[in-house]
Design a protein around this motif. Structure first.
Motif, PDB file in Angstrom:
ATOM      1  N   ASN A 104       1.019  -1.284   0.052  1.00  0.00           N
ATOM      2  CA  ASN A 104      -0.318  -0.330   0.313  1.00  0.00           C
ATOM      3  C   ASN A 104       0.789   1.324   0.375  1.00  0.00           C
ATOM      4  O   ASN A 104       1.216   1.432   0.897  1.00  0.00           O
ATOM      5  CB  ASN A 104      -0.972  -0.101   1.248  1.00  0.00           C
ATOM      6  N   VAL A 105       0.876   2.196  -1.071  1.00  0.00           N
ATOM      7  CA  VAL A 105       1.455   3.651  -0.553  1.00  0.00           C
ATOM      8  C   VAL A 105       0.359   5.181  -1.157  1.00  0.00           C
ATOM      9  O   VAL A 105      -0.401   4.389  -2.629  1.00  0.00           O
ATOM     10  CB  VAL A 105       2.375   3.243  -2.447  1.00  0.00           C
ATOM     11  N   GLY A 106       0.127   4.885   0.301  1.00  0.00           N
ATOM     12  CA  GLY A 106      -0.747   6.130  -0.140  1.00  0.00           C
ATOM     13  C   GLY A 106      -2.140   6.316   0.391  1.00  0.00           C
ATOM     14  O   GLY A 106      -2.672   6.863   0.066  1.00  0.00           O
ATOM     15  N   GLY A 107      -2.605   5.442   0.285  1.00  0.00           N
ATOM     16  CA  GLY A 107      -4.051   4.566   0.824  1.00  0.00           C
ATOM     17  C   GLY A 107      -4.151   4.572   1.696  1.00  0.00           C
ATOM     18  O   GLY A 107      -3.282   4.210   2.933  1.00  0.00           O
ATOM     19  N   CYS A 108      -5.361   5.506   2.069  1.00  0.00           N
ATOM     20  CA  CYS A 108      -5.549   5.642   3.450  1.00  0.00           C
ATOM     21  C   CYS A 108      -6.919   6.263   3.628  1.00  0.00           C
ATOM     22  O   CYS A 108      -7.740   6.471   2.991  1.00  0.00           O
ATOM     23  CB  CYS A 108      -4.146   7.037   4.575  1.00  0.00           C
ATOM     24  N   ALA A 110      -7.970  10.218   3.956  1.00  0.00           N
ATOM     25  CA  ALA A 110      -7.836  11.296   2.945  1.00  0.00           C
ATOM     26  C   ALA A 110      -8.684  11.075   1.879  1.00  0.00           C
ATOM     27  O   ALA A 110      -7.946   9.791   1.377  1.00  0.00           O
ATOM     28  CB  ALA A 110      -6.498  11.702   2.759  1.00  0.00           C
ATOM     29  N   GLY A 111      -9.333  11.530   1.751  1.00  0.00           N
ATOM     30  CA  GLY A 111     -10.495  11.447   0.692  1.00  0.00           C
ATOM     31  C   GLY A 111      -9.507  12.556  -0.898  1.00  0.00           C
ATOM     32  O   GLY A 111      -9.848  12.059  -1.423  1.00  0.00           O
ATOM     33  N   SER A 112      -8.795  13.597  -0.181  1.00  0.00           N
ATOM     34  CA  SER A 112      -7.864  14.727  -1.233  1.00  0.00           C
ATOM     35  C   SER A 112      -6.592  14.739  -0.397  1.00  0.00           C
ATOM     36  O   SER A 112      -6.501  14.585   1.065  1.00  0.00           O
ATOM     37  CB  SER A 112      -8.059  16.072  -1.802  1.00  0.00           C
ATOM     38  N   PRO A 113      -5.261  15.061  -1.257  1.00  0.00           N
ATOM     39  CA  PRO A 113      -4.209  15.281  -0.461  1.00  0.00           C
ATOM     40  C   PRO A 113      -4.502  16.903  -0.333  1.00  0.00           C
ATOM     41  O   PRO A 113      -5.534  17.462  -0.294  1.00  0.00           O
ATOM     42  CB  PRO A 113      -3.072  15.346  -1.677  1.00  0.00           C
ATOM     43  N   LYS A 114      -3.464  17.453   0.941  1.00  0.00           N
ATOM     44  CA  LYS A 114      -3.304  18.566   1.231  1.00  0.00           C
ATOM     45  C   LYS A 114      -2.920  19.680   0.156  1.00  0.00           C
ATOM     46  O   LYS A 114      -2.894  21.039  -0.228  1.00  0.00           O
ATOM     47  CB  LYS A 114      -2.460  19.451   2.284  1.00  0.00           C
ATOM     48  N   SER A 115      -1.800  18.754  -0.574  1.00  0.00           N
ATOM     49  CA  SER A 115      -0.760  19.716  -1.188  1.00  0.00           C
ATOM     50  C   SER A 115      -0.503  18.538  -2.558  1.00  0.00           C
ATOM     51  O   SER A 115      -0.414  17.499  -2.313  1.00  0.00           O
ATOM     52  CB  SER A 115       0.286  20.678  -1.716  1.00  0.00           C
ATOM     53  N   TYR A 116      -0.614  18.463  -4.150  1.00  0.00           N
ATOM     54  CA  TYR A 116       0.062  18.079  -4.866  1.00  0.00           C
ATOM     55  C   TYR A 116       1.747  17.440  -4.242  1.00  0.00           C
ATOM     56  O   TYR A 116       2.398  17.147  -5.687  1.00  0.00           O
ATOM     57  CB  TYR A 116      -0.759  18.054  -6.210  1.00  0.00           C
ATOM     58  N   PHE A 117       1.734  18.571  -4.202  1.00  0.00           N
ATOM     59  CA  PHE A 117       3.337  18.991  -3.637  1.00  0.00           C
ATOM     60  C   PHE A 117       3.797  18.521  -2.683  1.00  0.00           C
ATOM     61  O   PHE A 117       2.990  18.994  -1.432  1.00  0.00           O
ATOM     62  CB  PHE A 117       3.927  20.589  -4.490  1.00  0.00           C
ATOM     63  N   PHE A 118       5.423  17.951  -2.307  1.00  0.00           N
ATOM     64  CA  PHE A 118       5.556  16.823  -0.885  1.00  0.00           C
ATOM     65  C   PHE A 118       5.408  18.342  -0.079  1.00  0.00           C
ATOM     66  O   PHE A 118       5.749  19.304  -0.333  1.00  0.00           O
ATOM     67  CB  PHE A 118       6.589  16.516  -0.996  1.00  0.00           C
ATOM     68  N   PRO A 119       5.372  18.143   1.365  1.00  0.00           N
ATOM     69  CA  PRO A 119       4.574  16.997   1.274  1.00  0.00           C
ATOM     70  C   PRO A 119       3.235  16.752   1.516  1.00  0.00           C
ATOM     71  O   PRO A 119       2.663  17.929   0.893  1.00  0.00           O
ATOM     72  CB  PRO A 119       4.895  17.233   2.940  1.00  0.00           C
ATOM     73  N   GLU A 125      -0.303  12.798  10.170  1.00  0.00           N
ATOM     74  CA  GLU A 125       0.067  11.394   9.756  1.00  0.00           C
ATOM     75  C   GLU A 125       0.593  11.690   8.191  1.00  0.00           C
ATOM     76  O   GLU A 125      -0.460  12.152   7.582  1.00  0.00           O
ATOM     77  CB  GLU A 125      -0.319  10.441   9.964  1.00  0.00           C
ATOM     78  N   ALA A 126       1.992  11.048   7.545  1.00  0.00           N
ATOM     79  CA  ALA A 126       1.534  11.108   6.853  1.00  0.00           C
ATOM     80  C   ALA A 126       0.984  10.384   5.763  1.00  0.00           C
ATOM     81  O   ALA A 126       1.213   9.071   6.445  1.00  0.00           O
ATOM     82  CB  ALA A 126       3.378  11.346   6.298  1.00  0.00           C
ATOM     83  N   MET A 127       1.006   9.929   4.171  1.00  0.00           N
ATOM     84  CA  MET A 127       0.639   9.070   3.966  1.00  0.00           C
ATOM     85  C   MET A 127       1.648   7.889   3.645  1.00  0.00           C
ATOM     86  O   MET A 127       3.031   7.824   3.981  1.00  0.00           O
ATOM     87  CB  MET A 127      -0.274   9.089   2.286  1.00  0.00           C
ATOM     88  N   PRO A 128       1.152   6.278   3.887  1.00  0.00           N
ATOM     89  CA  PRO A 128       1.620   5.543   3.727  1.00  0.00           C
ATOM     90  C   PRO A 128       2.077   5.366   2.368  1.00  0.00           C
ATOM     91  O   PRO A 128       2.308   5.510   2.109  1.00  0.00           O
ATOM     92  CB  PRO A 128       0.856   4.475   4.291  1.00  0.00           C
ATOM     93  N   GLY A 129       3.462   5.119   2.980  1.00  0.00           N
ATOM     94  CA  GLY A 129       5.104   4.756   1.930  1.00  0.00           C
ATOM     95  C   GLY A 129       5.210   5.939   1.367  1.00  0.00           C
ATOM     96  O   GLY A 129       5.956   6.127  -0.228  1.00  0.00           O
ATOM     97  N   LEU A 130       4.012   7.371   1.337  1.00  0.00           N
ATOM     98  CA  LEU A 130       5.164   9.010   1.220  1.00  0.00           C
ATOM     99  C   LEU A 130       5.850   9.532   2.431  1.00  0.00           C
ATOM    100  O   LEU A 130       6.135  10.787   2.339  1.00  0.00           O
ATOM    101  CB  LEU A 130       3.659   9.353   0.363  1.00  0.00           C
ATOM    102  N   GLU A 131       6.383   8.947   3.096  1.00  0.00           N
ATOM    103  CA  GLU A 131       6.593   9.631   4.483  1.00  0.00           C
ATOM    104  C   GLU A 131       7.801  10.450   4.070  1.00  0.00           C
ATOM    105  O   GLU A 131       7.948  11.876   4.404  1.00  0.00           O
ATOM    106  CB  GLU A 131       6.999   8.308   5.263  1.00  0.00           C
TER     107      GLU A 131
END
Length: 454
Positions: A104-108, A110-119, A125-131
């Motif tokens: 699983n990478v990113g699945g949590c 959240a229905g949307s990201p805070k930003s499409y640019f890191f973070p 809590e960071a999205m799994p695998g995207l810390e």
């Protein structure tokens, strides 16, 4: 949305890689999801059941009494991978790696990201695998594509006899509307060159919604192109590894494009679904109809199908195409449409039912129910107590209400709707419910109650 791709008629967005997939595969021009919003439609995709079924989902996540599509692949001996948007459980115990996915990478939640640019993440809590940050993949759509590429390469390198099932569920093109700078600049220039071609008002009112007329958002266009780039990159990987002739690809979306807000609303809208009516949140075709392409390298392809298919049908169809026995005790509302991919005749054996009471100010829709029995579609406006009937083959834009002219068809389809609600023990919407009061608020805002003397 259904028309957010150049093969589907968009002259603003550019999607050459998806267009190529469409030319080589089967394009379903009348594919609908099971609900016009993400959680319900994704729930249906993963379970093969209507999202309105009682006890299918609880406050924690999807019921453990049903076997998800991913769990069926895992039990059939597949290596399973998930990347992107899950949004089907609030706790780690309900995330993809606990529901049939090995990775699983990113699945949590959240229905949307805070930003499409890191973070990318909201909260602590960071999205799994995207810390951690990847300097070469700062943009989320690119990052998820790279993670999927890495999984496929690693699987191929392992020389495993297991097949794989990879579900790349992009957060794009959900809000926040953010694109890569170079692509945004490209579409801003393109928009400047279109000056003078958009002569009508930017939006118009349809019932309780304000509807976007044009596809002219350069940032959203950039997001669409990033998705297209993702498709192209993954196809290159499959060809490089020599597994492109033995890999099934399905491309789709979870509901119609964001094109409406409440009447008189000022919310930034992403796209236009015209000539289809309305968009996300609504049970008109603009909210339900999605792009849908199946590429099966074993079959001829190059087919455009007008067969009605629904989000519940994805589960049994993928099992069928993968040679896995069907599991009707789980995907109980779905039917395999694999015959279409195999070049055979197909007609869905049952009408499609929609019961969507989720009235929402953000998209301007009131509570609605629908029965779609091709070619007719019955729409019931729950609070307005109004029936509408459309012939979708002749009138895909749902402009001509045939309810008064064809009462016998209205009666027949209404019986289907009522019988189904009784079977599932679904009660009418209570006047005290928030969806009812929101519907009243929207009707007042649109001045519809005043016009009808209510």
């Amino acid at each position: 949305g259904w028309r957010d791709l150049s093969y589907a008629g968009s002259s603003f967005y550019e999607t050459p890689h998806i267009d190529s997939l469409a030319r080589e595969g089967v394009v379903f021009t009348r594919a609908n999801m099971s609900a016009p919003r993400c959680v319900s439609s994704r729930l249906s995709l993963m379970t093969g059941q209507y999202p309105y079924r009682n006890k299918l989902k609880n406050k924690h996540g999807i019921s453990r009494k049903t076997q998800l599509l991913s769990e069926s692949y895992q039990k059939a001996g597949y290596r399973t991978f998930f990347a992107g948007k899950w949004h089907l459980g609030h706790e780690a115990s309900e995330f993809p790696d606990k529901r049939g996915f090995d990775v699983n990478v990113g699945g949590c939640a959240a229905g949307s990201p805070k930003s499409y640019f890191f973070p990318y993440h909201k909260g602590k809590e960071a999205m799994p695998g995207l810390e951690s940050k990847d300097p070469d993949n700062d943009y989320l759509t690119d990052r998820l594509t790279s993670e999927t590429e890495a999984f496929i390469r690693k699987h191929a390198a392992s020389k495993s006899e297991k097949p794989f099932f990879a579900f790349l569920s992009h957060y794009g093109v959900h809000t926040p509307i953010q694109g890569k700078a170079e692509l945004v600049a490209k579409y801003e220039k393109k928009l400047d060159n279109m000056a003078g071609t958009m002569t009508e008002s930017e939006s118009f009112q349809d019932h309780t919604g304000q509807v976007k007329r044009y596809q002219n958002n350069p940032v959203y266009a950039a997001m669409v192109e990033s998705i297209d780039e993702s498709v192209g990159r993954l196809r290159i990987v499959l060809r490089e590894l020599g597994i492109d002739k033995n890999t099934l690809i399905v491309f789709t979306s979870d509901h119609g494009g964001l094109s409406t807000t409440k009447a008189g609303g000022k919310r930034e809208l992403a796209t236009s679904n015209l000539p289809l009516r309305t968009g996300k949140g609504w049970l008109y075709e603009g909210g339900l109809r999605v792009p849908f392409i199946v590429f099966d390298p074993r079959e001829k392809g190059g087919i455009s199908s007008q067969s009605v298919i629904n989000g519940t049908d994805i589960y049994p169809t993928l099992l069928d195409l993968s040679g896995i026995p069907s599991l009707p005790q789980y995907h109980k509302d779905g039917f395999s449409f694999a015959d279409v991919i195999r070049g055979k005749e197909y007609s869905r054996p049952q009408p499609v039912i929609y019961h969507y009471m989720f009235a929402k100010v953000g998209t301007g829709n009131t509570a609605m129910s629908v029965v779609l029995d091709d070619p007719y579609k019955l729409v019931y406006l729950e609070v307005e107590k109004e029936y509408q009937l459309y012939h979708l083959v002749d009138d895909p834009g749902e402009k001509e209400n045939l309810a008064a002219a064809k009462p016998e068809i209205v009666s027949k389809l209404e019986k289907v709707r009522v019988d189904w609600l009784k079977e599932l023990e679904i009660s009418p919407l209570a006047k005290s419910h928030s969806f009812y009061t929101t519907s009243i608020e929207l009707l007042k805002k649109a001045k519809i109650l005043e016009e009808k003397g209510r």
